[in-house]
Write a protein that holds these residues in place. Structure first.
Motif, PDB file in Angstrom:
ATOM      1  N   TYR A 113     102.816  32.344  68.206  1.00  0.00           N
ATOM      2  CA  TYR A 113     101.726  31.632  67.540  1.00  0.00           C
ATOM      3  C   TYR A 113     100.390  32.078  68.128  1.00  0.00           C
ATOM      4  O   TYR A 113      99.679  31.312  68.766  1.00  0.00           O
ATOM      5  CB  TYR A 113     101.888  30.120  67.702  1.00  0.00           C
ATOM      6  N   PHE A 114     100.039  33.340  67.888  1.00  0.00           N
ATOM      7  CA  PHE A 114      98.832  33.876  68.489  1.00  0.00           C
ATOM      8  C   PHE A 114      97.575  33.277  67.886  1.00  0.00           C
ATOM      9  O   PHE A 114      96.495  33.393  68.455  1.00  0.00           O
ATOM     10  CB  PHE A 114      98.810  35.401  68.333  1.00  0.00           C
ATOM     11  N   ASP A 115      97.705  32.647  66.712  1.00  0.00           N
ATOM     12  CA  ASP A 115      96.521  32.067  66.092  1.00  0.00           C
ATOM     13  C   ASP A 115      96.039  30.818  66.808  1.00  0.00           C
ATOM     14  O   ASP A 115      94.996  30.270  66.478  1.00  0.00           O
ATOM     15  CB  ASP A 115      96.766  31.761  64.613  1.00  0.00           C
ATOM     16  N   SER A 116      96.796  30.334  67.793  1.00  0.00           N
ATOM     17  CA  SER A 116      96.346  29.167  68.558  1.00  0.00           C
ATOM     18  C   SER A 116      95.493  29.575  69.759  1.00  0.00           C
ATOM     19  O   SER A 116      94.981  28.724  70.480  1.00  0.00           O
ATOM     20  CB  SER A 116      97.549  28.353  69.049  1.00  0.00           C
ATOM     21  N   THR A 117      95.344  30.881  69.979  1.00  0.00           N
ATOM     22  CA  THR A 117      94.517  31.384  71.069  1.00  0.00           C
ATOM     23  C   THR A 117      93.188  31.878  70.526  1.00  0.00           C
ATOM     24  O   THR A 117      93.162  32.636  69.556  1.00  0.00           O
ATOM     25  CB  THR A 117      95.220  32.533  71.802  1.00  0.00           C
ATOM     26  N   GLY A 118      92.098  31.455  71.143  1.00  0.00           N
ATOM     27  CA  GLY A 118      90.798  31.933  70.704  1.00  0.00           C
ATOM     28  C   GLY A 118      89.680  30.980  71.096  1.00  0.00           C
ATOM     29  O   GLY A 118      89.923  29.835  71.507  1.00  0.00           O
ATOM     30  N   ILE A 119      88.454  31.472  70.981  1.00  0.00           N
ATOM     31  CA  ILE A 119      87.261  30.684  71.278  1.00  0.00           C
ATOM     32  C   ILE A 119      86.297  30.823  70.107  1.00  0.00           C
ATOM     33  O   ILE A 119      86.077  31.924  69.599  1.00  0.00           O
ATOM     34  CB  ILE A 119      86.577  31.164  72.571  1.00  0.00           C
ATOM     35  N   TRP A 120      85.751  29.697  69.684  1.00  0.00           N
ATOM     36  CA  TRP A 120      84.782  29.671  68.592  1.00  0.00           C
ATOM     37  C   TRP A 120      83.545  28.894  69.046  1.00  0.00           C
ATOM     38  O   TRP A 120      83.626  28.046  69.953  1.00  0.00           O
ATOM     39  CB  TRP A 120      85.355  28.970  67.369  1.00  0.00           C
ATOM     40  N   CYS A 121      82.413  29.126  68.404  1.00  0.00           N
ATOM     41  CA  CYS A 121      81.233  28.299  68.672  1.00  0.00           C
ATOM     42  C   CYS A 121      80.466  28.079  67.366  1.00  0.00           C
ATOM     43  O   CYS A 121      80.616  28.828  66.397  1.00  0.00           O
ATOM     44  CB  CYS A 121      80.334  28.929  69.729  1.00  0.00           C
ATOM     45  N   ARG A 122      79.667  27.037  67.362  1.00  0.00           N
ATOM     46  CA  ARG A 122      78.767  26.778  66.244  1.00  0.00           C
ATOM     47  C   ARG A 122      77.557  26.018  66.781  1.00  0.00           C
ATOM     48  O   ARG A 122      77.581  25.499  67.906  1.00  0.00           O
ATOM     49  CB  ARG A 122      79.458  25.967  65.140  1.00  0.00           C
ATOM     50  N   HIS A 123      76.508  25.942  65.966  1.00  0.00           N
ATOM     51  CA  HIS A 123      75.260  25.307  66.393  1.00  0.00           C
ATOM     52  C   HIS A 123      74.896  24.177  65.430  1.00  0.00           C
ATOM     53  O   HIS A 123      75.223  24.230  64.239  1.00  0.00           O
ATOM     54  CB  HIS A 123      74.126  26.331  66.425  1.00  0.00           C
ATOM     55  N   TRP A 124      74.203  23.192  65.986  1.00  0.00           N
ATOM     56  CA  TRP A 124      73.657  22.110  65.176  1.00  0.00           C
ATOM     57  C   TRP A 124      72.141  22.140  65.258  1.00  0.00           C
ATOM     58  O   TRP A 124      71.569  22.310  66.331  1.00  0.00           O
ATOM     59  CB  TRP A 124      74.155  20.746  65.662  1.00  0.00           C
ATOM     60  N   TRP A 125      71.519  21.986  64.103  1.00  0.00           N
ATOM     61  CA  TRP A 125      70.062  21.821  64.029  1.00  0.00           C
ATOM     62  C   TRP A 125      69.806  20.781  62.960  1.00  0.00           C
ATOM     63  O   TRP A 125      70.313  20.886  61.831  1.00  0.00           O
ATOM     64  CB  TRP A 125      69.395  23.148  63.674  1.00  0.00           C
ATOM     65  N   THR A 126      69.024  19.771  63.302  1.00  0.00           N
ATOM     66  CA  THR A 126      68.873  18.612  62.431  1.00  0.00           C
ATOM     67  C   THR A 126      68.475  18.986  61.005  1.00  0.00           C
ATOM     68  O   THR A 126      68.964  18.409  60.034  1.00  0.00           O
ATOM     69  CB  THR A 126      67.831  17.641  63.027  1.00  0.00           C
ATOM     70  N   GLY A 127      67.602  19.961  60.864  1.00  0.00           N
ATOM     71  CA  GLY A 127      67.120  20.297  59.536  1.00  0.00           C
ATOM     72  C   GLY A 127      68.136  20.984  58.646  1.00  0.00           C
ATOM     73  O   GLY A 127      68.044  20.913  57.416  1.00  0.00           O
TER      74      GLY A 127
END
Length: 292
Positions: A113-127
């Motif tokens: 189950y290699f799809d369970s390995t990984g790192i993701w990021c996202r950003h929040w901006w109020t507008g």
């Protein structure tokens, strides 16, 4: 932590001595209060959001998160808006205009189950709200070959029947439909090649990447017109090329070939091994930016 008070300052100038001692006493009192607060704080109470504080729904507004660095466990076997079903989140928030969220997969690779390995990021901006998830690691790799020969219909575009898995790290290749299905938004590096059984006659061959059933990029083109035409003289041809393809989750990639030629002797995609006939996809980026 035991904070000891210094001995009082003494001098013949009582007014200045009292002023200095009051300042020192205030500093000592502040240190004692701070020490008591620190002793009551643990990593768990400072960082980990539990129970109702843990935000399991990834679509919740970034303004609902507390200021500071916090951690949350994500453990629901359903679509929560996070990249995988199980993992944990680190939030780094200074304000509603300075907030980045990291998602870490569990790393459980039992049963491939290699799809369970990984790192993701996202950003929040109020507008503008949340950005898309941007994948940082755990990229997939798929390499598919062929089995047997494939007849090439004259003057038609037709799908190359890639149907033999050599490598499919995240199980995203659909053998039945000879296509790769993108697991998430991102950039994919596509390499493909076929080896054609042909003869010393005029021929025009093209190899293209198709995105969702529509030609996206032509990656190889070969045209030949031998001086001494022959339907028996062998003139086999290889078509090989590569391109980067931005795609979204659920999009599918296929390889199509166009073959036109003189004479009535049929042409075929050969039954060569994966050194000659291959459809190779490498995930190389975690965002599909909009077109201008």
């Amino acid at each position: 932590m035991d904070i000891k008070s210094p001995l009082p300052f003494e001098t013949s100038d009582k007014a200045h001595a009292n002023l200095f001692n009051r300042m020192v006493n205030t500093l000592v009192e502040n240190d004692n209060v701070l020490s008591q607060q620190i002793e009551g704080i643990t990593n768990e109470t400072l960082f980990i959001l539990k129970g109702d504080q843990a935000i399991q729904d990834g679509s919740v507004s970034g303004e609902e998160y507390p200021i500071g660095i916090t951690f949350m466990d994500i453990g629901q076997a359903n679509d929560t808006g996070y990249p995988t079903r199980y993992g944990f989140v680190k939030n780094e928030k200074i304000s509603n205009f300075r907030f980045v969220q990291y998602y870490y997969g569990t790393g459980n690779e039992a049963g491939n189950y290699f799809d369970s390995t990984g790192i993701w990021c996202r950003h929040w901006w109020t507008g503008s709200g949340w950005t898309d998830w941007h994948k940082l690691s755990g990229f997939l790799h798929t390499n598919i070959g062929t089995t047997g020969k494939q007849l090439l219909t004259k003057a038609e575009y037709q799908k190359v029947l890639f149907n033999r898995k050599i490598k499919d790290s995240h199980n995203n290749f659909d053998i039945k439909n000879n296509r790769f299905i993108c697991p998430e938004n991102g950039m994919y590096s596509v390499n493909a090649g076929v080896y054609i059984e042909s003869f010393q006659r005029y021929a025009n061959f093209e190899l293209s990447i198709y995105l969702n059933g529509i030609r996206y990029k032509n990656i190889a083109h070969h045209r030949q017109r031998p001086e001494s035409p022959s339907d028996t003289g062998i003139l086999n041809t290889g078509l090989y090329g590569a391109a980067n393809v931005p795609a979204n989750k659920g999009d599918y990639l296929e390889i199509y070939i166009y073959a036109n030629y003189e004479g009535d002797v049929s042409r075929y995609v050969s039954d060569k091994s994966g050194w000659f006939n291959y459809f190779d996809i490498m995930e190389i980026g975690g965002r599909n930016f909009p077109r201008v």
